[in-house]
Design a protein around this motif. Structure first.
Motif, PDB file in Angstrom:
ATOM      1  N   CYS A 138       0.977  -1.223  -0.064  1.00 14.73           N
ATOM      2  CA  CYS A 138       0.049  -0.119  -0.061  1.00 14.73           C
ATOM      3  C   CYS A 138       0.822   1.132  -0.087  1.00 14.73           C
ATOM      4  O   CYS A 138       1.365   1.635   0.973  1.00 14.73           O
ATOM      5  CB  CYS A 138      -0.887   0.063   1.222  1.00 14.73           C
ATOM      6  N   PRO A 139       0.720   2.123  -1.197  1.00 13.55           N
ATOM      7  CA  PRO A 139       1.994   3.050  -1.083  1.00 13.55           C
ATOM      8  C   PRO A 139       1.516   4.313  -0.137  1.00 13.55           C
ATOM      9  O   PRO A 139       2.256   4.867   0.366  1.00 13.55           O
ATOM     10  CB  PRO A 139       1.624   3.568  -2.837  1.00 13.55           C
ATOM     11  N   GLN A 140       0.272   4.369   0.016  1.00 12.84           N
ATOM     12  CA  GLN A 140      -0.159   5.390   1.256  1.00 12.84           C
ATOM     13  C   GLN A 140       0.489   4.896   2.545  1.00 12.84           C
ATOM     14  O   GLN A 140       0.996   5.931   3.385  1.00 12.84           O
ATOM     15  CB  GLN A 140      -1.664   5.499   1.608  1.00 12.84           C
ATOM     16  N   LEU A 141       0.520   3.627   3.116  1.00  8.40           N
ATOM     17  CA  LEU A 141       1.307   3.338   4.209  1.00  8.40           C
ATOM     18  C   LEU A 141       2.703   3.384   4.241  1.00  8.40           C
ATOM     19  O   LEU A 141       3.229   3.541   5.402  1.00  8.40           O
ATOM     20  CB  LEU A 141       0.785   1.842   4.575  1.00  8.40           C
ATOM     21  N   PHE A 142       3.253   3.121   3.044  1.00  6.40           N
ATOM     22  CA  PHE A 142       4.694   3.099   2.931  1.00  6.40           C
ATOM     23  C   PHE A 142       4.978   4.637   3.101  1.00  6.40           C
ATOM     24  O   PHE A 142       5.941   4.970   3.857  1.00  6.40           O
ATOM     25  CB  PHE A 142       4.977   2.876   1.587  1.00  6.40           C
ATOM     26  N   GLY A 143       4.083   5.644   2.543  1.00 15.46           N
ATOM     27  CA  GLY A 143       4.585   7.222   2.840  1.00 15.46           C
ATOM     28  C   GLY A 143       4.434   7.309   4.234  1.00 15.46           C
ATOM     29  O   GLY A 143       5.276   7.959   5.018  1.00 15.46           O
ATOM     30  N   ALA A 144       3.203   6.862   4.863  1.00 17.02           N
ATOM     31  CA  ALA A 144       3.147   7.014   6.385  1.00 17.02           C
ATOM     32  C   ALA A 144       4.462   6.217   7.170  1.00 17.02           C
ATOM     33  O   ALA A 144       4.839   7.032   8.135  1.00 17.02           O
ATOM     34  CB  ALA A 144       1.931   6.390   6.926  1.00 17.02           C
ATOM     35  N   GLN A 145       4.832   5.155   6.835  1.00 14.15           N
ATOM     36  CA  GLN A 145       5.976   4.748   7.521  1.00 14.15           C
ATOM     37  C   GLN A 145       7.332   5.373   7.270  1.00 14.15           C
ATOM     38  O   GLN A 145       8.214   5.640   8.281  1.00 14.15           O
ATOM     39  CB  GLN A 145       6.071   3.229   7.130  1.00 14.15           C
ATOM     40  N   LEU A 146       7.472   6.071   6.080  1.00 14.69           N
ATOM     41  CA  LEU A 146       8.624   6.801   6.011  1.00 14.69           C
ATOM     42  C   LEU A 146       8.540   8.147   6.819  1.00 14.69           C
ATOM     43  O   LEU A 146       9.783   8.615   7.303  1.00 14.69           O
ATOM     44  CB  LEU A 146       8.765   7.015   4.189  1.00 14.69           C
ATOM     45  N   ALA A 147       7.273   8.598   6.679  1.00 15.96           N
ATOM     46  CA  ALA A 147       7.149   9.921   7.429  1.00 15.96           C
ATOM     47  C   ALA A 147       7.538   9.828   9.006  1.00 15.96           C
ATOM     48  O   ALA A 147       7.742  10.698   9.551  1.00 15.96           O
ATOM     49  CB  ALA A 147       5.976  10.539   7.334  1.00 15.96           C
ATOM     50  N   HIS A 148       7.195   8.409   9.252  1.00 11.23           N
ATOM     51  CA  HIS A 148       7.629   8.223  11.063  1.00 11.23           C
ATOM     52  C   HIS A 148       8.832   7.511  11.144  1.00 11.23           C
ATOM     53  O   HIS A 148       9.013   6.754  11.982  1.00 11.23           O
ATOM     54  CB  HIS A 148       6.281   7.277  11.323  1.00 11.23           C
ATOM     55  N   GLY A 149       9.656   7.981  10.175  1.00 11.62           N
ATOM     56  CA  GLY A 149      11.371   7.413  10.659  1.00 11.62           C
ATOM     57  C   GLY A 149      11.850   6.202   9.769  1.00 11.62           C
ATOM     58  O   GLY A 149      13.082   6.105   9.928  1.00 11.62           O
ATOM     59  N   ALA A 150      10.809   5.328   9.149  1.00 10.89           N
ATOM     60  CA  ALA A 150      11.563   4.193   8.229  1.00 10.89           C
ATOM     61  C   ALA A 150      12.485   4.907   7.349  1.00 10.89           C
ATOM     62  O   ALA A 150      12.268   5.723   6.701  1.00 10.89           O
ATOM     63  CB  ALA A 150      10.402   3.451   7.656  1.00 10.89           C
ATOM     64  N   TRP A 151      13.675   4.295   7.094  1.00 10.90           N
ATOM     65  CA  TRP A 151      14.726   4.676   6.215  1.00 10.90           C
ATOM     66  C   TRP A 151      14.535   4.322   4.772  1.00 10.90           C
ATOM     67  O   TRP A 151      14.712   4.726   3.904  1.00 10.90           O
ATOM     68  CB  TRP A 151      16.010   4.465   6.659  1.00 10.90           C
ATOM     69  N   GLY A 152      13.599   3.110   4.583  1.00  6.38           N
ATOM     70  CA  GLY A 152      13.231   2.662   3.192  1.00  6.38           C
ATOM     71  C   GLY A 152      12.300   1.709   3.456  1.00  6.38           C
ATOM     72  O   GLY A 152      11.568   1.283   4.665  1.00  6.38           O
ATOM     73  N   ILE A 153      11.735   1.034   2.445  1.00  8.52           N
ATOM     74  CA  ILE A 153      10.548  -0.128   2.307  1.00  8.52           C
ATOM     75  C   ILE A 153      11.478  -1.107   1.525  1.00  8.52           C
ATOM     76  O   ILE A 153      11.806  -0.984   0.512  1.00  8.52           O
ATOM     77  CB  ILE A 153       9.295   0.442   1.685  1.00  8.52           C
ATOM     78  N   SER A 154      11.265  -2.451   2.234  1.00  6.99           N
ATOM     79  CA  SER A 154      11.941  -3.431   1.385  1.00  6.99           C
ATOM     80  C   SER A 154      11.135  -3.820   0.021  1.00  6.99           C
ATOM     81  O   SER A 154       9.464  -3.772   0.510  1.00  6.99           O
ATOM     82  CB  SER A 154      12.160  -4.711   2.282  1.00  6.99           C
TER      83      SER A 154
END
Length: 132
Positions: free
Chosen positions: A87-103
């Motif tokens: 889910c691209p919107q959730l990827f964006g939320a995870q990145l906005a909360h400190g994730a350095w990337g998405i596997s």
């Protein structure tokens, strides 16, 4: 809303037209995805079809903050697995909360094309796409 507008270009997803037949959506005519949250649909009242995928916004907000704080407390970096939600919107939320990337996911996705974002009363507030 906790899902960031513009992250990973999901704003264009808000403009896409959803066609009748999308699992869980009670539409008989095309509907702009960005208009889902103003329809007044309630999952528990039976306004949507079943089965339907939902995303509890308060739980999402809690989990995003908890993981951000956990990683900061322990000095670790997080790159959540994209296949979990696709889910691209959730990827964006995870990145906005400190994730350095998405596997990167490596399998096909055969679930719902949309998750309905609901509040504590299961009133539909929006939707997230689930594709790559």
């Amino acid at each position: 809303m906790i899902l960031p507008h513009g992250a990973l270009s999901p704003s264009s997803l808000e403009e896409q037209w959803l066609q009748p037949g999308i699992k869980g959506l009670p539409i008989s005519a095309p509907l702009r995805q960005g208009a889902i949250g103003v329809q007044g649909w309630n999952v528990l009242r039976g306004d949507t079809g079943f089965p339907v995928g939902v995303l509890k916004l308060r739980a999402l907000e809690h989990n995003l903050a908890w993981m951000r704080d956990f990683c900061a407390r322990h000095g670790v970096l997080l790159a959540p697995h994209g296949k979990t939600t696709m889910c691209p919107q959730l990827f964006g939320a995870q990145l906005a909360h400190g994730a350095w990337g998405i596997s990167h996911p490596c399998a096909t996705f055969d679930r719902w094309p949309l998750l309905l974002a609901v509040d504590d009363d299961y009133l539909v507030r929006g939707a997230c796409n689930t594709f790559f």
